[in-house]
Design an enzyme around this catalytic site. Structure first.
Site, PDB file in Angstrom:
ATOM      1  N   LYS A 180      48.065-108.109  52.089  1.00  0.00           N
ATOM      2  CA  LYS A 180      47.658-107.185  51.304  1.00  0.00           C
ATOM      3  C   LYS A 180      46.470-107.503  50.503  1.00  0.00           C
ATOM      4  O   LYS A 180      46.824-108.362  49.395  1.00  0.00           O
ATOM      5  CB  LYS A 180      48.573-106.405  50.396  1.00  0.00           C
ATOM      6  CG  LYS A 180      47.544-105.124  50.069  1.00  0.00           C
ATOM      7  CD  LYS A 180      48.398-104.751  48.597  1.00  0.00           C
ATOM      8  CE  LYS A 180      48.119-104.984  47.376  1.00  0.00           C
ATOM      9  NZ  LYS A 180      46.563-104.970  46.986  1.00  0.00           N
ATOM     10  N   GLU A 255      52.608-117.472  42.469  1.00  0.00           N
ATOM     11  CA  GLU A 255      51.521-118.356  41.889  1.00  0.00           C
ATOM     12  C   GLU A 255      50.931-117.409  40.827  1.00  0.00           C
ATOM     13  O   GLU A 255      50.184-116.395  41.194  1.00  0.00           O
ATOM     14  CB  GLU A 255      50.408-118.758  42.945  1.00  0.00           C
ATOM     15  CG  GLU A 255      51.139-119.657  44.178  1.00  0.00           C
ATOM     16  CD  GLU A 255      51.275-120.774  43.846  1.00  0.00           C
ATOM     17  OE1 GLU A 255      50.836-121.402  42.631  1.00  0.00           O
ATOM     18  OE2 GLU A 255      52.223-121.635  44.342  1.00  0.00           O
ATOM     19  N   CYS A 289      42.999-119.143  37.665  1.00  0.00           N
ATOM     20  CA  CYS A 289      44.212-119.448  37.200  1.00  0.00           C
ATOM     21  C   CYS A 289      44.282-120.542  36.460  1.00  0.00           C
ATOM     22  O   CYS A 289      45.225-120.697  35.377  1.00  0.00           O
ATOM     23  CB  CYS A 289      45.279-119.078  38.294  1.00  0.00           C
ATOM     24  SG  CYS A 289      44.946-120.330  39.701  1.00  0.00           S
ATOM     25  N   GLU A 388      46.236-115.345  28.170  1.00  0.00           N
ATOM     26  CA  GLU A 388      45.320-115.839  29.220  1.00  0.00           C
ATOM     27  C   GLU A 388      44.196-114.796  29.092  1.00  0.00           C
ATOM     28  O   GLU A 388      44.252-113.437  29.134  1.00  0.00           O
ATOM     29  CB  GLU A 388      45.904-115.517  30.830  1.00  0.00           C
ATOM     30  CG  GLU A 388      45.253-116.003  31.735  1.00  0.00           C
ATOM     31  CD  GLU A 388      45.732-115.878  33.341  1.00  0.00           C
ATOM     32  OE1 GLU A 388      46.404-114.654  33.493  1.00  0.00           O
ATOM     33  OE2 GLU A 388      45.539-116.568  33.932  1.00  0.00           O
TER      34      GLU A 388
HETATM   35  P1  NAD Z   1      47.301-108.752  39.615  1.00  0.00           P
HETATM   36  O1  NAD Z   1      48.625-109.112  39.283  1.00  0.00           O
HETATM   37  O2  NAD Z   1      46.735-107.540  38.901  1.00  0.00           O
HETATM   38  O3  NAD Z   1      47.102-108.259  41.260  1.00  0.00           O
HETATM   39  C1  NAD Z   1      47.296-108.917  42.272  1.00  0.00           C
HETATM   40  C2  NAD Z   1      47.759-108.385  43.441  1.00  0.00           C
HETATM   41  O4  NAD Z   1      48.946-107.537  43.162  1.00  0.00           O
HETATM   42  C3  NAD Z   1      46.835-107.270  43.628  1.00  0.00           C
HETATM   43  O5  NAD Z   1      46.641-107.312  45.199  1.00  0.00           O
HETATM   44  C4  NAD Z   1      47.431-106.049  43.265  1.00  0.00           C
HETATM   45  O6  NAD Z   1      47.216-104.838  44.102  1.00  0.00           O
HETATM   46  C5  NAD Z   1      48.782-106.298  43.786  1.00  0.00           C
HETATM   47  N1  NAD Z   1      49.852-105.516  42.631  1.00  0.00           N
HETATM   48  C6  NAD Z   1      49.633-104.947  41.280  1.00  0.00           C
HETATM   49  N2  NAD Z   1      50.640-104.255  40.996  1.00  0.00           N
HETATM   50  C7  NAD Z   1      51.655-104.466  41.885  1.00  0.00           C
HETATM   51  C8  NAD Z   1      53.007-104.087  42.135  1.00  0.00           C
HETATM   52  N3  NAD Z   1      53.365-103.344  41.291  1.00  0.00           N
HETATM   53  N4  NAD Z   1      53.652-104.235  43.342  1.00  0.00           N
HETATM   54  C9  NAD Z   1      53.133-104.936  44.148  1.00  0.00           C
HETATM   55  N5  NAD Z   1      51.711-105.456  44.292  1.00  0.00           N
HETATM   56  C10 NAD Z   1      51.237-105.216  43.126  1.00  0.00           C
HETATM   57  O7  NAD Z   1      46.491-110.014  39.440  1.00  0.00           O
HETATM   58  P2  NAD Z   1      44.730-110.148  39.565  1.00  0.00           P
HETATM   59  O8  NAD Z   1      44.343-109.405  38.345  1.00  0.00           O
HETATM   60  O9  NAD Z   1      44.505-109.621  40.916  1.00  0.00           O
HETATM   61  O10 NAD Z   1      44.509-111.522  39.646  1.00  0.00           O
HETATM   62  C11 NAD Z   1      44.435-112.252  38.331  1.00  0.00           C
HETATM   63  C12 NAD Z   1      45.700-113.052  37.981  1.00  0.00           C
HETATM   64  O11 NAD Z   1      45.958-113.680  38.758  1.00  0.00           O
HETATM   65  C13 NAD Z   1      45.590-113.947  36.718  1.00  0.00           C
HETATM   66  O12 NAD Z   1      46.734-113.756  35.804  1.00  0.00           O
HETATM   67  C14 NAD Z   1      45.596-115.319  37.465  1.00  0.00           C
HETATM   68  O13 NAD Z   1      45.933-116.448  36.281  1.00  0.00           O
HETATM   69  C15 NAD Z   1      46.501-115.289  38.688  1.00  0.00           C
HETATM   70  N6  NAD Z   1      46.084-116.124  39.520  1.00  0.00           N
HETATM   71  C16 NAD Z   1      46.907-117.174  39.739  1.00  0.00           C
HETATM   72  C17 NAD Z   1      46.758-117.942  40.783  1.00  0.00           C
HETATM   73  C18 NAD Z   1      47.753-119.202  41.192  1.00  0.00           C
HETATM   74  O14 NAD Z   1      47.415-120.044  41.995  1.00  0.00           O
HETATM   75  N7  NAD Z   1      48.665-119.496  40.120  1.00  0.00           N
HETATM   76  C19 NAD Z   1      45.571-117.974  41.534  1.00  0.00           C
HETATM   77  C20 NAD Z   1      44.855-116.965  41.134  1.00  0.00           C
HETATM   78  C21 NAD Z   1      44.892-116.056  40.327  1.00  0.00           C
END
Ligand code: NAD
Length: 484
Positions: A180, A255, A289, A388
């Site tokens: 997804k 992650e 991240c 963050e």
């Molecule tokens: P997000 O958590 O808003 O969304 C990530 C994914 O989760 C999206 O596909 C979203 O549709 C899905 N999602 C949202 N709510 C959900 C739910 N209730 N159930 C299932 N899926 C759901 O994150 P984002 O804004 O897309 O990304 C930014 C965040 O990601 C930052 O906090 C960043 O630090 C983190 N990040 C971490 C890494 C790592 O390797 N540790 C890498 C990249 C980004």
């Protein structure tokens, strides 16, 4: 026909391109704020179809010799190379990335899948390993078996690349997958379906469902037909995925977010320190991240380093990805723009000392552009020091001793990455051993080769991606003990 024409508005399920039937969602170009496409959200029923397809494909895919799966994987990377220009253009248009960064994303995805194809070749040899012990009448061996059908839930900051970190080891191990993508940046991640099609992967081995987290993501994370959810995104969503996984004791890989420090010691090369400090928080407009957004500087060099930092800030050229000489694009979405500018507002309310930037980028009438921003002497209690931000915002504090620097660096709920800048190798080693972070960098840019590991301490996540640890994340260990 270009890559985008094939995949736009679609899901890839059981080897076929199918339209979603749910809410219509616009995909926005963050440089223009205009839609570049729409898709209909994949409903829970379509997610169910994709999970069923992954389950049906699993026995055949997992039974193949790993080397045969590696051959399919290399055909997928050949398909990506054939569509390289299209994919780079999509990444620039949908994420606002400079060309060099967009190219690095696509090249990094290819390198990662190829790396795990090589590990698949080795997996056949390691599949059954005798265990050495001396108990009369007994002998044991371990078998490494694929976990089963698995789901990936992906963020918008590095589409395609972050998926490759999960897809490479999962396919190599013998798992089938349902992907997804983020609803903000669905295009290049949906291309995985096209790459699977061009490589001739058996139907159902790789499926892609597009939609929001609340509908499509939740249906995937709650689905009892998957053995693991591998998630990259915010810590808040990670917690809800962990709760959903508890229902049927699914495996999880998380992650999550970060608030990574750079520690600059008094013997540091200041030009290098200034370059690395800004690189660490400017790459992808700070939407990383591992953005090194907390700068801890020895008090004796703070003023000299700050001067150099300001020069680096002045050299940034904000622009749309097609602008000659641009070095930083817009933020990826309106939501992210509101979040980052919201923190700039909080900084004003908290009375922080802003050395440069601090607002929306006034030169742009459209697009989610913000000024690269530098705050000095930020109190520990400030929300900008604690939370963050995920934008080009750097906060500075000083320290006087090594112990104090380490304590401050570790004083956060996160533990993803950290950077040390010193000319003293012994010190670098000593400090690295004490930092609570999954990846520590010393005097180098924040690179993540597929041979290394990626993942966080504390609330930055659970598990490790990349390297042998990434492959282990999609394998079950079974021991068989028999009579001698
Ligand atoms: P997000 O958590 O808003 O969304 C990530 C994914 O989760 C999206 O596909 C979203 O549709 C899905 N999602 C949202 N709510 C959900 C739910 N209730 N159930 C299932 N899926 C759901 O994150 P984002 O804004 O897309 O990304 C930014 C965040 O990601 C930052 O906090 C960043 O630090 C983190 N990040 C971490 C890494 C790592 O390797 N540790 C890498 C990249 C980004």
């Amino acid at each position: 026909m270009g890559a985008r024409d094939v995949i736009i508005e679609k899901n890839f399920c059981n080897g076929k391109w199918v339209q979603g039937t749910g809410a219509r969602i616009a995909v926005i170009n963050p440089s223009t704020e205009q839609p570049i496409g729409h898709f209909n959200e994949a409903s829970a029923e379509l997610v169910d179809d994709a999970v069923r397809a992954a389950n049906e494909a699993f026995p055949g895919w997992s039974a193949l010799p790993a080397a045969e799966r590696a051959t399919y994987m290399r055909k997928m990377t050949a398909a990506i190379r054939d569509h390289f220009e299209d994919l780079v253009a999509m990444q620039m248009e949908n994420c606002g990335k400079p060309r060099g960064e967009a190219e690095a994303d696509i090249n990094g995805s290819v390198d990662c899948i190829d790396y795990f194809a090589d590990r698949a070749d080795e997996l056949d040899a390691r599949r059954q390993t005798p265990i050495e012990y001396d108990i009369p009448g007994y002998r044991s061996s371990t078998r490494l078996e694929p976990m089963g059908p698995v789901g990936f839930i992906l963020p918008w900051n590095f589409p395609m690349k972050i998926c490759s970190w999960k897809l490479g080891p999962a396919l190599a191990a013998g798992c089938t997958v349902v992907i997804k993508p983020s609803e903000v940046t669905p295009f290049t991640d949906t291309f995985w379906g096209r790459a699977a099609e061009l490589a001739g992967l058996p139907a159902g081995v790789l499926n892609v469902v597009n939609g929001t987290g609340a509908v499509t993501g939740a249906a995937l994370s709650e689905h009892p037909g998957l053995r693991k959810i591998s998630f990259t995104g915010s810590t808040r969503t990670g917690k809800s995925i962990m709760k959903a996984a508890a229902e049927d004791v699914k495996n999880i890989g998380l992650e999550l977010g970060g608030k990574s420090p750079t520690l600059v010691f008094e013997d540091a090369d200041l030009d290098l320190a200034a370059r690395l400090a800004v690189e660490g928080v400017f790459y992808n407009s700070g939407q990383c991240c591992n953005a090194t957004c907390r700068l801890l500087v020895h008090e004796s060099i703070k003023d000299a380093l700050t001067e150099k930092l300001i020069e680096e800030y002045k050299a940034v050229v904000l622009g749309t990805p097609d602008t000659d000489g641009m070095t930083m694009g817009p933020l990826a979405s309106k939501a992210q723009y509101d979040k980052v500018t919201g923190y700039q507002d909080i900084a004003r309310e908290e009375g922080l000392n802003c050395l440069i930037g601090g607002g929306r980028a006034a030169a742009f009438n459209t697009g989610y552009f913000v000024e690269p921003t530098l705050y000095d002497d930020v109190p520990k209690s400030s929300r900008l020091w604690q939370e963050e931000i995920f934008g080009p915002v750097l906060c500075i504090r000083t320290f006087s001793t090594e112990e104090e620097a380490i304590a401050e660096a570790n004083d956060t709920e996160y533990g993803l990455a950290a950077s040390i800048i010193t000319e003293d190798d012994e010190r670098a080693e000593r400090v690295a051993a004490q930092l609570e972070a999954g990846h520590v960098y010393n005097n180098v840019s924040v690179a993540i080769p597929p041979q290394t590991s990626w993942g966080g301490f504390k609330q930055s996540g659970i598990g490790r991606e990349l390297g042998p640890w990434g492959l282990a994340g999609f394998l079950e260990v079974k021991t068989v003990t028999s009579r001698q």
